[in-house]
Write a protein that holds these residues in place. Structure first.
Motif, PDB file in Angstrom:
ATOM      1  N   ALA A 128      39.265  40.570  37.363  1.00  0.00           N
ATOM      2  CA  ALA A 128      39.115  40.448  38.820  1.00  0.00           C
ATOM      3  C   ALA A 128      38.767  39.027  39.237  1.00  0.00           C
ATOM      4  O   ALA A 128      39.342  38.487  40.195  1.00  0.00           O
ATOM      5  CB  ALA A 128      38.049  41.428  39.316  1.00  0.00           C
TER       6      ALA A 128
ATOM      7  N   ASN B 227      31.683  33.689  38.663  1.00  0.00           N
ATOM      8  CA  ASN B 227      31.103  34.435  39.791  1.00  0.00           C
ATOM      9  C   ASN B 227      30.088  33.611  40.577  1.00  0.00           C
ATOM     10  O   ASN B 227      29.619  34.038  41.631  1.00  0.00           O
ATOM     11  CB  ASN B 227      30.437  35.719  39.289  1.00  0.00           C
ATOM     12  CG  ASN B 227      31.428  36.842  39.076  1.00  0.00           C
ATOM     13  OD1 ASN B 227      32.346  37.025  39.887  1.00  0.00           O
ATOM     14  ND2 ASN B 227      31.274  37.600  38.009  1.00  0.00           N
TER      15      ASN B 227
ATOM     16  N   ASN C 166      38.660  43.146  31.161  1.00  0.00           N
ATOM     17  CA  ASN C 166      38.504  43.918  32.398  1.00  0.00           C
ATOM     18  C   ASN C 166      37.164  44.635  32.449  1.00  0.00           C
ATOM     19  O   ASN C 166      36.545  44.758  33.517  1.00  0.00           O
ATOM     20  CB  ASN C 166      39.650  44.925  32.540  1.00  0.00           C
ATOM     21  CG  ASN C 166      39.723  45.515  33.930  1.00  0.00           C
ATOM     22  OD1 ASN C 166      39.671  44.797  34.921  1.00  0.00           O
ATOM     23  ND2 ASN C 166      39.842  46.831  34.013  1.00  0.00           N
TER      24      ASN C 166
ATOM     25  N   GLY D 288      34.581  42.591  33.868  1.00  0.00           N
ATOM     26  CA  GLY D 288      34.840  42.109  35.218  1.00  0.00           C
ATOM     27  C   GLY D 288      35.618  40.812  35.245  1.00  0.00           C
ATOM     28  O   GLY D 288      35.750  40.181  36.301  1.00  0.00           O
TER      29      GLY D 288
END
Length: 406
Positions: free
Chosen positions: A178, A142, A172, A175
């Motif tokens: 994604a 991220n 999932n 996160g």
């Protein structure tokens, strides 16, 4: 890691020393006062990781009361007893005797000192749990300023961590799915390949994760990536697609809606592409046909009755690659048993009869020359099964459309 391994070696030496002293004294106080839940883990970045010999030698964790000697640790050894037993079992008897001579004069205070040393070293070696490691990797991904090298490292860690089904199910929630799917758009082919590999690993035989990934829209993106000019990337992507739709009707319907049958057909008939892709594409087709047989009450996909599609599969049975021949035979075996194939099972069915006869001659010659004997015998057995099914269909009078070249 080298520094941690050196410390671990020192810990084992100290543990052996304590064990020897206990044996010399004829006491069992060391074993009975286990130093808490003594555990250890390490994460290795490998394409096909295996548990280390240390982890596989673990003995069950033992209950013990909390005291000043306890060490709280997380990882592979379930207790100090487990580590002691491993250390003894993997040490030279002569060296144990030598150690015994060295420590015969140790006092109780000196033993206590060594216990404290072990505790300090263990705390330094302490590793986070799998969930914590996954959180760290996801946080790294991220981070938009993360270097390409560190981004690949984070993906490689996730690739290892998602293999256990419980970890895959947690991805999932953290996160992770994604952010991995976002990496499919990365400009770097290695990043894209590893991301697809993670998706395949996480969804393999896992309906929960399959559903999550499909709902996040990854399947459509992966199918676009199958056209990659990189054989390595296309192979990883096809692995991910296969894992996503295997045994999953919703995934298979989406696969067909996105032209999956045309993609498979192109891969199967293009002799210039990487042989791994051709093998994987036929294997996927065989899986889809087998699933249709199991779900006999479901409507069969039209491409199973498409003469041009089937002609492509039959042609692969004449390949010089034995693995490809085997996979083509397995696909045809299942396809011949489908309801919609009845109108196509004809004496001149895409030249199947001639191909089967030619294969039989080639196999018999190879067997007589003792060339790849066992595998060829298995192939001949499979070819015979296909021939029986084919002739059984013919005897039932199922005459259909004659196949021609596209």
């Amino acid at each position: 890691m080298g520094r941690r391994q050196a410390r671990f070696g020192l810990v084992l030496w100290l543990l052996l020393m304590l064990c020897v002293v206990a044996q010399i004294a004829g006491a069992d106080s060391i074993n009975n006062s286990t130093l808490g839940g003594l555990l250890w883990t390490s994460t290795k970045v490998e394409a096909n990781p295996r548990k280390s010999e240390l982890e596989e030698s673990v003995v069950g964790n033992e209950n013990n009361d909390n005291n000043d000697d306890e060490i709280e640790f997380s990882g592979g050894f379930s207790s100090l007893d487990g580590m002691l037993q491993w250390a003894i079992g993997h040490s030279d008897t002569a060296k144990l005797k030598e150690t015994a001579q060295d420590v015969q004069s140790l006092s109780a205070n000196e033993l206590k000192k060594h216990q404290l040393e072990i505790k300090e070293l263990m705390e330094e070696m302490k590793m986070p749990s799998d969930a914590e490691l996954m959180q760290i990797a996801v946080a790294d991904l991220n981070n938009s300023s993360l270097s390409l090298e560190d981004r690949q490292r984070a993906l490689q860690e996730l690739l290892i961590l998602v293999e256990p089904i419980d970890n895959a199910n947690d991805l999932n929630k953290l996160g992770g799915l994604a952010v991995v799917i976002l990496e499919l758009d990365n400009s770097n082919p290695e990043i894209r390949s590893t991301s697809a590999w993670i998706i395949g690993k996480a969804s393999q035989n896992n309906p929960v994760v399959q559903k999550q990934i499909i709902e996040l829209g990854a399947l459509k993106k992966l199918m676009e990536m199958l056209k990659s000019s990189s054989a390595e990337e296309a192979a990883k992507v096809l692995y991910a697609v296969s894992a996503l739709i295997r045994g999953n009707l919703d995934g298979q319907e989406l696969f067909y809606a996105e032209g999956g049958d045309l993609i498979l057909q192109d891969m199967m008939r293009n002799s210039s592409i990487d042989i791994r892709l051709r093998r994987k594409s036929v294997s996927l087709l065989a899986d889809l046909a087998e699933f249709q047989l199991v779900k006999a009450n479901k409507q069969e996909f039209p491409f199973f009755s498409n003469p041009f599609f089937l002609k492509t599969v039959v042609n692969l049975m004449s390949s010089t690659d034995l693995d490809l021949q085997e996979k083509a035979l397995m696909a045809i075996k299942s396809i011949l048993q489908l309801r919609t194939t009845e109108t196509l099972v004809h004496e001149d069915f895409c030249g199947l009869d001639e191909v089967l006869e030619r294969m039989q001659k080639n196999f018999q010659q190879s067997i007589s020359e003792e060339c790849q004997n066992d595998f060829v015998r298995d192939l001949e057995s499979l070819r015979g099964e296909v021939e029986i099914i084919f002739h059984s269909k013919l005897e039932k009078g199922n005459v259909g459309t004659k196949c021609h070249e596209h």
